[in-house]
Design a protein around this motif. Structure first.
Motif, PDB file in Angstrom:
ATOM      1  N   ASN A  62       0.823  -1.200   0.000  1.00  0.00           N
ATOM      2  CA  ASN A  62       0.000   0.000   0.000  1.00  0.00           C
ATOM      3  C   ASN A  62       0.864   1.261   0.000  1.00  0.00           C
ATOM      4  OD1 ASN A  62      -2.635   0.938  -0.174  1.00  0.00           O
ATOM      5  ND2 ASN A  62      -2.760   1.313   2.012  1.00  0.00           N
ATOM      6  N   ARG A  63       1.922   1.267   0.799  1.00  0.00           N
ATOM      7  CA  ARG A  63       2.819   2.433   0.836  1.00  0.00           C
ATOM      8  C   ARG A  63       3.513   2.637  -0.503  1.00  0.00           C
ATOM      9  NH1 ARG A  63       4.641   0.346   5.929  1.00  0.00           N
ATOM     10  NH2 ARG A  63       3.311   1.203   7.536  1.00  0.00           N
ATOM     11  N   ALA A  64       3.970   1.539  -1.115  1.00  0.00           N
ATOM     12  CA  ALA A  64       4.639   1.649  -2.414  1.00  0.00           C
ATOM     13  C   ALA A  64       3.674   2.207  -3.469  1.00  0.00           C
ATOM     14  CB  ALA A  64       5.175   0.286  -2.849  1.00  0.00           C
ATOM     15  N   LEU A  65       2.437   1.719  -3.461  1.00  0.00           N
ATOM     16  CA  LEU A  65       1.468   2.221  -4.434  1.00  0.00           C
ATOM     17  C   LEU A  65       1.081   3.671  -4.142  1.00  0.00           C
ATOM     18  CD1 LEU A  65      -0.807  -0.911  -4.962  1.00  0.00           C
ATOM     19  CD2 LEU A  65       1.061  -0.086  -6.388  1.00  0.00           C
ATOM     20  N   ASP A  66       0.970   4.036  -2.867  1.00  0.00           N
ATOM     21  CA  ASP A  66       0.702   5.435  -2.505  1.00  0.00           C
ATOM     22  C   ASP A  66       1.817   6.339  -3.024  1.00  0.00           C
ATOM     23  OD1 ASP A  66      -1.697   4.959  -1.212  1.00  0.00           O
ATOM     24  OD2 ASP A  66      -0.829   4.963   0.804  1.00  0.00           O
ATOM     25  N   LEU A  67       3.055   5.913  -2.822  1.00  0.00           N
ATOM     26  CA  LEU A  67       4.194   6.698  -3.295  1.00  0.00           C
ATOM     27  C   LEU A  67       4.148   6.845  -4.817  1.00  0.00           C
ATOM     28  CD1 LEU A  67       6.875   8.149  -2.709  1.00  0.00           C
ATOM     29  CD2 LEU A  67       8.002   5.919  -2.956  1.00  0.00           C
ATOM     30  N   PHE A  68       3.842   5.749  -5.510  1.00  0.00           N
ATOM     31  CA  PHE A  68       3.753   5.810  -6.968  1.00  0.00           C
ATOM     32  C   PHE A  68       2.689   6.806  -7.407  1.00  0.00           C
ATOM     33  CE2 PHE A  68       1.848   4.622 -10.988  1.00  0.00           C
ATOM     34  CZ  PHE A  68       2.952   4.572 -11.816  1.00  0.00           C
ATOM     35  N   VAL A  69       1.516   6.751  -6.776  1.00  0.00           N
ATOM     36  CA  VAL A  69       0.425   7.661  -7.148  1.00  0.00           C
ATOM     37  C   VAL A  69       0.834   9.115  -6.903  1.00  0.00           C
ATOM     38  CG1 VAL A  69      -1.915   8.395  -6.533  1.00  0.00           C
ATOM     39  CG2 VAL A  69      -1.430   5.974  -6.889  1.00  0.00           C
ATOM     40  N   LEU A  70       1.460   9.383  -5.772  1.00  0.00           N
ATOM     41  CA  LEU A  70       1.885  10.758  -5.472  1.00  0.00           C
ATOM     42  C   LEU A  70       2.941  11.251  -6.452  1.00  0.00           C
ATOM     43  CD1 LEU A  70       2.049  10.600  -1.589  1.00  0.00           C
ATOM     44  CD2 LEU A  70       0.422  11.902  -2.969  1.00  0.00           C
ATOM     45  N   VAL A  71       3.971  10.448  -6.679  1.00  0.00           N
ATOM     46  CA  VAL A  71       5.053  10.860  -7.569  1.00  0.00           C
ATOM     47  C   VAL A  71       4.568  10.970  -9.001  1.00  0.00           C
ATOM     48  CG1 VAL A  71       7.292  10.149  -8.521  1.00  0.00           C
ATOM     49  CG2 VAL A  71       6.870   9.991  -6.066  1.00  0.00           C
ATOM     50  N   SER A  72       3.773  10.010  -9.449  1.00  0.00           N
ATOM     51  CA  SER A  72       3.293  10.070 -10.830  1.00  0.00           C
ATOM     52  C   SER A  72       2.284  11.198 -11.014  1.00  0.00           C
ATOM     53  CB  SER A  72       2.712   8.730 -11.271  1.00  0.00           C
ATOM     54  OG  SER A  72       1.601   8.382 -10.472  1.00  0.00           O
ATOM     55  N   GLY A  73       1.509  11.506  -9.970  1.00  0.00           N
ATOM     56  CA  GLY A  73       0.609  12.662 -10.056  1.00  0.00           C
ATOM     57  C   GLY A  73       1.395  13.947 -10.230  1.00  0.00           C
ATOM     58  N   LEU A  74       2.467  14.095  -9.478  1.00  0.00           N
ATOM     59  CA  LEU A  74       3.340  15.251  -9.623  1.00  0.00           C
ATOM     60  C   LEU A  74       3.993  15.250 -11.005  1.00  0.00           C
ATOM     61  CD1 LEU A  74       4.732  17.728  -8.403  1.00  0.00           C
ATOM     62  CD2 LEU A  74       6.455  16.178  -7.459  1.00  0.00           C
ATOM     63  N   GLY A  75       4.403  14.070 -11.466  1.00  0.00           N
ATOM     64  CA  GLY A  75       4.992  13.948 -12.806  1.00  0.00           C
ATOM     65  C   GLY A  75       4.024  14.356 -13.888  1.00  0.00           C
ATOM     66  N   THR A  76       2.744  14.036 -13.708  1.00  0.00           N
ATOM     67  CA  THR A  76       1.729  14.434 -14.680  1.00  0.00           C
ATOM     68  C   THR A  76       1.635  15.951 -14.753  1.00  0.00           C
ATOM     69  OG1 THR A  76       0.469  12.429 -14.232  1.00  0.00           O
ATOM     70  CG2 THR A  76      -0.703  14.217 -15.307  1.00  0.00           C
ATOM     71  N   VAL A  77       1.595  16.593 -13.599  1.00  0.00           N
ATOM     72  CA  VAL A  77       1.505  18.051 -13.555  1.00  0.00           C
ATOM     73  C   VAL A  77       2.713  18.685 -14.243  1.00  0.00           C
ATOM     74  CG1 VAL A  77       1.527  20.052 -12.012  1.00  0.00           C
ATOM     75  CG2 VAL A  77       0.066  18.098 -11.494  1.00  0.00           C
ATOM     76  N   ILE A  78       3.903  18.173 -13.941  1.00  0.00           N
ATOM     77  CA  ILE A  78       5.124  18.724 -14.544  1.00  0.00           C
ATOM     78  C   ILE A  78       5.127  18.488 -16.050  1.00  0.00           C
ATOM     79  CG2 ILE A  78       7.635  18.475 -14.653  1.00  0.00           C
ATOM     80  CD1 ILE A  78       7.547  17.959 -11.618  1.00  0.00           C
ATOM     81  N   ALA A  79       4.743  17.263 -16.461  1.00  0.00           N
ATOM     82  CA  ALA A  79       4.747  16.935 -17.891  1.00  0.00           C
ATOM     83  C   ALA A  79       3.755  17.793 -18.667  1.00  0.00           C
ATOM     84  CB  ALA A  79       4.441  15.459 -18.094  1.00  0.00           C
ATOM     85  N   LEU A  80       2.607  18.049 -18.090  1.00  0.00           N
ATOM     86  CA  LEU A  80       1.590  18.844 -18.787  1.00  0.00           C
ATOM     87  C   LEU A  80       1.895  20.339 -18.760  1.00  0.00           C
ATOM     88  CD1 LEU A  80      -1.656  16.962 -17.685  1.00  0.00           C
ATOM     89  CD2 LEU A  80      -0.481  16.859 -19.894  1.00  0.00           C
ATOM     90  N   SER A  81       2.783  20.777 -17.863  1.00  0.00           N
ATOM     91  CA  SER A  81       3.071  22.210 -17.753  1.00  0.00           C
ATOM     92  C   SER A  81       4.221  22.656 -18.651  1.00  0.00           C
ATOM     93  CB  SER A  81       3.386  22.561 -16.298  1.00  0.00           C
ATOM     94  OG  SER A  81       4.624  21.971 -15.941  1.00  0.00           O
ATOM     95  N   ASP A  82       4.827  21.757 -19.379  1.00  0.00           N
ATOM     96  CA  ASP A  82       5.946  22.060 -20.269  1.00  0.00           C
ATOM     97  C   ASP A  82       7.140  22.667 -19.535  1.00  0.00           C
ATOM     98  OD1 ASP A  82       4.750  21.044 -22.532  1.00  0.00           O
ATOM     99  OD2 ASP A  82       3.755  22.937 -23.018  1.00  0.00           O
TER     100      ASP A  82
END
Length: 196
Positions: A39-59
């Motif tokens: 659960n912790r590993a998946l939580d970390l993935f969701v948080l990091v990938s969510g941040l990655g999505t924001v960064i990727a979409l912001s150019d």
């Protein structure tokens, strides 16, 4: 604590109850830790990938590091869905609750109330999910060690069974005792506990 190789005296009612409680505490501790780690590993993935999505979409990334944010968002959604569907947090909480309840019974156990504690312990079995047998056998060995029982009564759990214990139920698999003649040849030297 050393393991005696001579035959051990039979367990009293209190010791039998203590053994079962210790085994159940160890079992639920192992299962709780398994679900907590995932659960912790998946939580970390969701948080990091969510941040990655924001960064990727912001150019904001340089051209050579750009990734299509839609793929990251899709992966985040899939992992979030897995967490919801498989209810890993609830499974972790269930095993934590059962571990605490068995520990409470263990704390109240004494020679006078062993039969009543055993009855209350058996009532908890109805709240337990299906058993993962390799985890159960390892918990059995831990309880045997805690009560200083002979090594020959312990159960052989192979390295692969230890690795997959929380992923595969091993239903119908025979787990031999260390003292069995055929098991003695299969027990690796690294598993043998040193004599103290």
């Amino acid at each position: 604590m050393g393991q005696s190789e001579k035959p051990a005296p039979p367990l009293t009612d209190e010791q039998r109850c203590r053994f079962s409680l210790l085994k159940n505490v160890r079992y639920h501790e192992d299962r709780e830790g398994h679900f907590a780690s995932i659960n912790r590993a998946l939580d970390l993935f969701v948080l990091v990938s969510g941040l990655g999505t924001v960064i990727a979409l912001s150019d904001l990334l340089p051209p050579w590091a750009r990734v299509d944010g839609r793929w990251i968002a899709a992966a985040t959604s899939v992992v979030g869905a897995v967490q919801l569907v498989f209810a890993l947090g609830r499974r972790e909480a269930l095993h934590a609750d059962l571990r605490r309840r068995f520990l409470a019974l263990l704390a109240d156990l004494d020679a006078e109330n062993a039969k009543d504690t055993g009855r209350r312990m058996r009532a908890l079995f109805g709240d337990e999910p299906p058993t993962f047998h390799a985890v159960d056998k390892l918990a059995y060995n831990a309880a045997m060690t805690a009560l200083d029982r002979p090594t020959a009564s312990m159960i052989v759990v192979t390295p692969s069974q230890r690795i997959w214990r929380n992923w595969r139920r091993y239903e119908g698999v025979q787990f031999p005792r260390v003292g069995d003649a055929q098991a003695a040849a299969r027990v690796p030297a690294w598993w043998q506990r040193p004599k103290v």
